[in-house]
Motif scaffolding. Structure first.
Motif, PDB file in Angstrom:
ATOM      1  N   VAL A   1      13.394 -80.804 -12.695  1.00  0.00           N
ATOM      2  CA  VAL A   1      13.876 -79.485 -12.263  1.00  0.00           C
ATOM      3  C   VAL A   1      12.688 -78.639 -11.802  1.00  0.00           C
ATOM      4  O   VAL A   1      11.637 -78.636 -12.446  1.00  0.00           O
ATOM      5  CB  VAL A   1      14.575 -78.737 -13.433  1.00  0.00           C
ATOM      6  N   ILE A   2      12.855 -77.950 -10.673  1.00  0.00           N
ATOM      7  CA  ILE A   2      11.910 -76.895 -10.294  1.00  0.00           C
ATOM      8  C   ILE A   2      12.662 -75.588 -10.505  1.00  0.00           C
ATOM      9  O   ILE A   2      13.750 -75.382  -9.938  1.00  0.00           O
ATOM     10  CB  ILE A   2      11.429 -77.029  -8.831  1.00  0.00           C
ATOM     11  N   ALA A   3      12.139 -74.729 -11.368  1.00  0.00           N
ATOM     12  CA  ALA A   3      12.792 -73.459 -11.697  1.00  0.00           C
ATOM     13  C   ALA A   3      12.132 -72.333 -10.900  1.00  0.00           C
ATOM     14  O   ALA A   3      10.907 -72.221 -10.885  1.00  0.00           O
ATOM     15  CB  ALA A   3      12.633 -73.194 -13.192  1.00  0.00           C
TER      16      ALA A   3
ATOM     17  N   LEU B   1      20.948 -78.212  -5.700  1.00  0.00           N
ATOM     18  CA  LEU B   1      20.598 -76.786  -5.749  1.00  0.00           C
ATOM     19  C   LEU B   1      21.519 -76.052  -6.718  1.00  0.00           C
ATOM     20  O   LEU B   1      22.739 -76.248  -6.688  1.00  0.00           O
ATOM     21  CB  LEU B   1      20.776 -76.207  -4.336  1.00  0.00           C
ATOM     22  N   LEU B   2      20.931 -75.229  -7.580  1.00  0.00           N
ATOM     23  CA  LEU B   2      21.740 -74.338  -8.432  1.00  0.00           C
ATOM     24  C   LEU B   2      21.361 -72.891  -8.132  1.00  0.00           C
ATOM     25  O   LEU B   2      20.214 -72.485  -8.352  1.00  0.00           O
ATOM     26  CB  LEU B   2      21.493 -74.630  -9.927  1.00  0.00           C
ATOM     27  N   ASP B   3      22.339 -72.135  -7.608  1.00  0.00           N
ATOM     28  CA  ASP B   3      22.169 -70.697  -7.407  1.00  0.00           C
ATOM     29  C   ASP B   3      22.823 -70.047  -8.628  1.00  0.00           C
ATOM     30  O   ASP B   3      24.017 -69.777  -8.641  1.00  0.00           O
ATOM     31  CB  ASP B   3      22.881 -70.309  -6.099  1.00  0.00           C
ATOM     32  N   SER B   4      22.027 -69.836  -9.697  1.00  0.00           N
ATOM     33  CA  SER B   4      22.648 -69.371 -10.948  1.00  0.00           C
ATOM     34  C   SER B   4      23.179 -67.945 -10.821  1.00  0.00           C
ATOM     35  O   SER B   4      24.095 -67.549 -11.536  1.00  0.00           O
ATOM     36  CB  SER B   4      21.683 -69.495 -12.131  1.00  0.00           C
TER      37      SER B   4
ATOM     38  N   PHE C   1      24.516 -79.048 -13.261  1.00  0.00           N
ATOM     39  CA  PHE C   1      23.965 -79.246 -11.904  1.00  0.00           C
ATOM     40  C   PHE C   1      22.743 -80.177 -11.930  1.00  0.00           C
ATOM     41  O   PHE C   1      22.248 -80.577 -10.889  1.00  0.00           O
ATOM     42  CB  PHE C   1      23.528 -77.904 -11.291  1.00  0.00           C
ATOM     43  N   ARG C   2      22.246 -80.470 -13.121  1.00  0.00           N
ATOM     44  CA  ARG C   2      21.016 -81.276 -13.229  1.00  0.00           C
ATOM     45  C   ARG C   2      21.316 -82.753 -13.053  1.00  0.00           C
ATOM     46  O   ARG C   2      21.631 -83.453 -14.005  1.00  0.00           O
ATOM     47  CB  ARG C   2      20.384 -81.032 -14.606  1.00  0.00           C
ATOM     48  N   VAL C   3      21.233 -83.225 -11.840  1.00  0.00           N
ATOM     49  CA  VAL C   3      21.488 -84.639 -11.565  1.00  0.00           C
ATOM     50  C   VAL C   3      20.395 -85.201 -10.658  1.00  0.00           C
ATOM     51  O   VAL C   3      19.752 -84.444  -9.915  1.00  0.00           O
ATOM     52  CB  VAL C   3      22.874 -84.882 -10.894  1.00  0.00           C
ATOM     53  N   LEU C   4      20.212 -86.512 -10.752  1.00  0.00           N
ATOM     54  CA  LEU C   4      19.178 -87.173  -9.947  1.00  0.00           C
ATOM     55  C   LEU C   4      19.470 -87.027  -8.456  1.00  0.00           C
ATOM     56  O   LEU C   4      20.642 -86.937  -8.091  1.00  0.00           O
ATOM     57  CB  LEU C   4      19.108 -88.652 -10.330  1.00  0.00           C
TER      58      LEU C   4
END
Ligand code: DC
Length: 228
Positions: A8-10, A34-37, A125-128
């Motif tokens: 993950v890049i935060a 991509l996660l747009d929290s 959302f954390r998937v390879l």
């Protein structure tokens, strides 16, 4: 490799620092998810606004979360979101970006129970092969084991100018002075809440994007990531 091992890049920072644009471009360059929290919090706020006139009663807001089941879909223009009302799905993507929703999001985001109930949705959302996640607490709370943490910021005037441009493009208008005031109020609320406030972590790479181009910022993050 399990999905929890996906890197993950935060990217955290205040409203209008350019996190959304930078995160989307970075995810595209890396071929990552991509996660747009912020969109998750905005969807939560819209759901609460649907049933409550006043968001100042924390217990009522928490109760309104019964049955909150948003659906997210990545698109070239950003994330698309649907909410379910009485078993009917309706798209709320356009309402997500208004200042009214942003203000409500900042309010519901200050309620610990709301934040806790949104953790699993964000982590899913954390998937390879990897995830670029942007928000306020991506590196501190949601993905503390992120391979790279970025704190992206810009002056409040620059952020207000960018927000005014975005709003104008979407047909909404407001004055620059009003936007500066709203951003300052939201920064203050996001940074001073007791639960998961916006903080710059000591290990985070700080980038001030005032006067920098989008490509320049993305390249700087890629360069640092390659050295991680
Ligand atoms: O990034 P944004 O402007 O779409 O976020 C809207 C609001 O949601 C913002 O005021 C703070 C809140 N938020 C949060 O508390 N934590 C996150 N990870 C993302 C957004």
């Amino acid at each position: 490799m399990s999905s929890s091992a996906a890197p993950v890049i935060a990217i955290d920072g205040p409203s209008g620092a350019g996190k959304g644009t930078i995160a989307a471009l970075l995810a595209e360059r890396l071929g990552w998810h991509l996660l747009d929290s912020g969109a998750v919090y905005r969807a939560a706020a819209l759901h609460a606004l649907d049933s409550l006139a006043d968001l100042s009663d924390d217990a009522a807001v928490v109760a309104a979360f019964e049955g909150f089941a948003p659906r997210f879909e990545a698109s070239a223009e950003g994330v698309r979101v649907w909410l379910t009302d009485a078993a009917e799905e309706r798209e709320v993507t356009a309402q997500l970006r208004t200042e009214r929703t942003a203000d409500a999001a900042s309010r519901v985001a200050a309620i610990p129970h709301v934040r806790a109930s949104l953790l699993d949705a964000q982590r899913s959302f954390r998937v390879l092969p990897g995830l670029v996640a942007d928000g306020r607490d991506m590196g501190s709370v949601v993905f503390p084991d992120a391979v790279l943490k970025v704190f992206l910021t810009a002056s409040v005037e620059e952020r207000a100018r960018r927000r005014a441009k975005q709003l104008k493009e979407k047909g909404n208008s407001t004055t620059l002075a009003a936007l500066v005031k709203e951003l300052e109020l939201r920064d203050e609320r996001d940074a001073n809440r007791r639960h998961a406030p916006l903080v710059q972590l000591p290990e985070a790479l700080r980038i001030d994007s005032s006067g920098l181009g989008v490509d320049e910022v993305v390249q700087r993050i890629i360069d640092v990531h390659e050295r991680c």
